[in-house]
Design an enzyme around this catalytic site. Structure first.
Site, PDB file in Angstrom:
ATOM      1  N   ARG A 131      20.237  24.501  32.544  1.00 33.52           N
ATOM      2  CA  ARG A 131      20.944  25.302  31.546  1.00 33.52           C
ATOM      3  C   ARG A 131      21.297  26.631  32.198  1.00 33.52           C
ATOM      4  O   ARG A 131      20.489  27.193  32.943  1.00 33.52           O
ATOM      5  CB  ARG A 131      20.093  25.544  30.296  1.00 33.52           C
ATOM      6  N   GLU A 174      29.136  29.478  29.369  1.00 32.49           N
ATOM      7  CA  GLU A 174      30.047  28.343  29.537  1.00 32.49           C
ATOM      8  C   GLU A 174      30.736  27.901  28.252  1.00 32.49           C
ATOM      9  O   GLU A 174      31.767  27.226  28.294  1.00 32.49           O
ATOM     10  CB  GLU A 174      29.306  27.142  30.145  1.00 32.49           C
ATOM     11  N   HIS A 218      29.677  21.375  33.826  1.00 35.08           N
ATOM     12  CA  HIS A 218      28.729  20.579  33.031  1.00 35.08           C
ATOM     13  C   HIS A 218      29.072  19.092  33.112  1.00 35.08           C
ATOM     14  O   HIS A 218      29.288  18.411  32.101  1.00 35.08           O
ATOM     15  CB  HIS A 218      28.706  21.046  31.572  1.00 35.08           C
TER      16      HIS A 218
HETATM   17  P1  NAI Z   1      12.348  16.745  30.391  1.00 35.11           P
HETATM   18  O1  NAI Z   1      11.949  17.277  29.070  1.00 35.11           O
HETATM   19  O2  NAI Z   1      12.064  15.314  30.739  1.00 35.11           O
HETATM   20  O3  NAI Z   1      11.727  17.660  31.559  1.00 35.11           O
HETATM   21  C1  NAI Z   1      11.660  19.036  31.517  1.00 35.11           C
HETATM   22  C2  NAI Z   1      10.393  19.434  32.276  1.00 35.11           C
HETATM   23  O4  NAI Z   1      10.377  20.859  32.384  1.00 35.11           O
HETATM   24  C3  NAI Z   1       9.111  19.005  31.572  1.00 35.11           C
HETATM   25  O5  NAI Z   1       8.268  18.277  32.463  1.00 35.11           O
HETATM   26  C4  NAI Z   1       8.475  20.336  31.169  1.00 35.11           C
HETATM   27  O6  NAI Z   1       7.043  20.285  31.184  1.00 35.11           O
HETATM   28  C5  NAI Z   1       9.009  21.259  32.227  1.00 35.11           C
HETATM   29  N1  NAI Z   1       8.929  22.683  31.894  1.00 35.11           N
HETATM   30  C6  NAI Z   1       8.910  23.266  30.668  1.00 35.11           C
HETATM   31  N2  NAI Z   1       8.792  24.602  30.800  1.00 35.11           N
HETATM   32  C7  NAI Z   1       8.715  24.857  32.140  1.00 35.11           C
HETATM   33  C8  NAI Z   1       8.565  26.048  32.897  1.00 35.11           C
HETATM   34  N3  NAI Z   1       8.449  27.229  32.302  1.00 35.11           N
HETATM   35  N4  NAI Z   1       8.519  25.927  34.257  1.00 35.11           N
HETATM   36  C9  NAI Z   1       8.618  24.726  34.864  1.00 35.11           C
HETATM   37  N5  NAI Z   1       8.751  23.567  34.175  1.00 35.11           N
HETATM   38  C10 NAI Z   1       8.818  23.638  32.833  1.00 35.11           C
HETATM   39  O7  NAI Z   1      13.913  17.050  30.505  1.00 35.11           O
HETATM   40  P2  NAI Z   1      14.966  16.365  31.486  1.00 35.11           P
HETATM   41  O8  NAI Z   1      15.566  15.176  30.817  1.00 35.11           O
HETATM   42  O9  NAI Z   1      14.375  16.209  32.833  1.00 35.11           O
HETATM   43  O10 NAI Z   1      16.078  17.504  31.520  1.00 35.11           O
HETATM   44  C11 NAI Z   1      15.863  18.766  32.132  1.00 35.11           C
HETATM   45  C12 NAI Z   1      16.944  19.716  31.688  1.00 35.11           C
HETATM   46  O11 NAI Z   1      18.203  19.294  32.257  1.00 35.11           O
HETATM   47  C13 NAI Z   1      17.192  19.682  30.165  1.00 35.11           C
HETATM   48  O12 NAI Z   1      16.381  20.616  29.532  1.00 35.11           O
HETATM   49  C14 NAI Z   1      18.639  20.030  30.032  1.00 35.11           C
HETATM   50  O13 NAI Z   1      18.725  21.408  29.782  1.00 35.11           O
HETATM   51  C15 NAI Z   1      19.248  19.723  31.397  1.00 35.11           C
HETATM   52  N6  NAI Z   1      20.272  18.687  31.363  1.00 35.11           N
HETATM   53  C16 NAI Z   1      21.494  18.969  31.951  1.00 35.11           C
HETATM   54  C17 NAI Z   1      22.498  18.022  31.967  1.00 35.11           C
HETATM   55  C18 NAI Z   1      23.820  18.278  32.654  1.00 35.11           C
HETATM   56  O14 NAI Z   1      24.764  17.497  32.454  1.00 35.11           O
HETATM   57  N7  NAI Z   1      23.956  19.303  33.481  1.00 35.11           N
HETATM   58  C19 NAI Z   1      22.312  16.721  31.304  1.00 35.11           C
HETATM   59  C20 NAI Z   1      20.969  16.505  30.776  1.00 35.11           C
HETATM   60  C21 NAI Z   1      20.008  17.479  30.797  1.00 35.11           C
END
Ligand code: NAI
Length: 336
Positions: free
Chosen positions: A235, A264, A296
């Site tokens: 993000r 964005e 994105h």
């Molecule tokens: P997820 O929920 O599976 O993983 C996120 C991880 O971040 C979790 O393991 C969590 O414990 C960890 N986390 C939380 N707070 C943290 C911190 N302060 N420091 C380090 N780690 C922390 O989510 P997923 O599916 O892996 O997605 C990650 C991010 O990618 C989403 O939050 C979303 O914002 C972004 N995303 C971007 C897309 C794009 O097209 N550019 C598409 C899909 C997701």
């Protein structure tokens, strides 16, 4: 169920129409983004379907509730754009698509890394101008480099595995919930600051929360190794773009690839090639040869669009049947 879809693009409409037959929802496709001003479009629709830049703040949610909306079905994973407390207060349920293709985002992230460290984006432009000189395109091997993965959830874990097995990188990670399977593969966990400071390349895969907002700010960039690079497909607001510009100018930051940008919402997903862009920060960023910006796009694969449509339509069907929402998001936390 009658569904008002906001921020609709032709590809959303195609994928939802292709997958809706078993559900039979009545979907009306609106192009505008949701905001307090556009929420009245959903009057009389019990469900709205939103994407990443729809602004479901307290005012928009109050207006949706007035029009009879009972469900916000997000067709994305992140939910930082929804005021969950306001939704709860108005009795509106919120559901999301927790995973549609973590591989799509992880693979795109690695693509950005490769382009950044080998200047593929610059070579593409040069050769189109019959400039086949290599001067200025010198890169470095990813093999043996230290990559810091911030957030090893679904996406970050796949990135870590690709880097370990595919490139032979040393992978450091930070996550409040370390992944034991990654530890067994040799990933070393540490505090975010320590991980960022020890890495040649940092890749961000944590959600946007108050804790991760501007995780990489001026002080964060200053703590990095000189010349280290950053990739952000998570993000935009996890990184302070103004601070990145200063760090790029001084050479402290050696390269930056971003698929997301804090401001964005008014730019991405639109063709603005005939417009005068008012965002000086993004324009300045795009002037650097060692900055790569995509709009994105990381999620945008055929597989992901199918999964998004299937899960979103399934969430709406479950809600319409009064079943428990497997993919509910509440102020207290998430399920699914
Ligand atoms: P997820 O929920 O599976 O993983 C996120 C991880 O971040 C979790 O393991 C969590 O414990 C960890 N986390 C939380 N707070 C943290 C911190 N302060 N420091 C380090 N780690 C922390 O989510 P997923 O599916 O892996 O997605 C990650 C991010 O990618 C989403 O939050 C979303 O914002 C972004 N995303 C971007 C897309 C794009 O097209 N550019 C598409 C899909 C997701």
């Amino acid at each position: 169920m009658r569904v008002a879809m906001f921020s609709t693009k032709p590809y959303d409409r195609r994928s939802f129409e292709e997958r809706n037959a078993p559900h039979g929802h009545e979907i009306t496709y609106f192009e505008p983004r949701l905001s307090a001003q556009t929420a009245s479009l959903a009057d009389g629709f019990p469900a709205v379907c939103l994407f990443v830049n729809d602004e479901a703040n307290a005012a928009a949610i109050a207006r949706l509730a007035q029009g009879g909306t009972k469900l916000i079905a997000l067709r994305c994973a992140g939910f930082n754009n929804v005021d969950l407390a306001a939704a709860e207060q108005h009795g509106i349920a919120v559901a999301r698509v927790p995973a549609y293709s973590p591989h799509a985002v992880a693979e795109f992230t690695v693509g950005l890394m490769l382009s950044l460290v080998r200047n593929i984006h610059r070579a593409y432009q040069r050769t189109r101008d019959n400039n086949f000189a290599l001067d200025g395109l010198l890169g470095f091997d990813l093999h043996g480099k230290t990559v810091g993965v911030v957030g090893t959830g679904k996406i970050g874990a796949i990135v870590a595995r690709i880097l370990l097995a595919g490139f032979g990188c040393r992978v450091l990670a930070s996550d409040p919930y370390p992944d034991e399977a990654l530890v067994a593969l040799g990933v070393r966990y540490g505090e975010p600051r320590a991980v960022i400071a020890a890495s040649d390349l940092v890749t961000l895969h944590c959600p946007l929360t108050p804790e991760t907002h501007h995780l990489l700010d001026a002080a964060g960039f200053a703590r990095m190794k000189r010349g280290a690079m950053v990739v952000n497909t998570s993000r935009g607001a996890i990184l302070d773009a103004e601070a990145a510009i200063e760090a790029l100018k001084s050479g402290q930051l050696g390269g930056l690839a971003i698929d997301v940008y804090e401001q964005e919402a008014d730019l991405f997903f639109e063709d603005l090639s005939n417009e005068i862009i008012q965002d000086d920060t993004l324009q300045r960023l795009m002037m650097f040869p060692n900055v790569l910006v995509t709009g994105h796009q990381a999620f945008f694969t055929r597989e992901a669009l199918e999964n998004i449509a299937d899960t979103t339509l399934g969430n709406i069907t479950a809600f319409a049947r009064g079943e428990a929402l497997e993919n509910a998001v509440t102020a207290a936390g998430t399920r699914g």
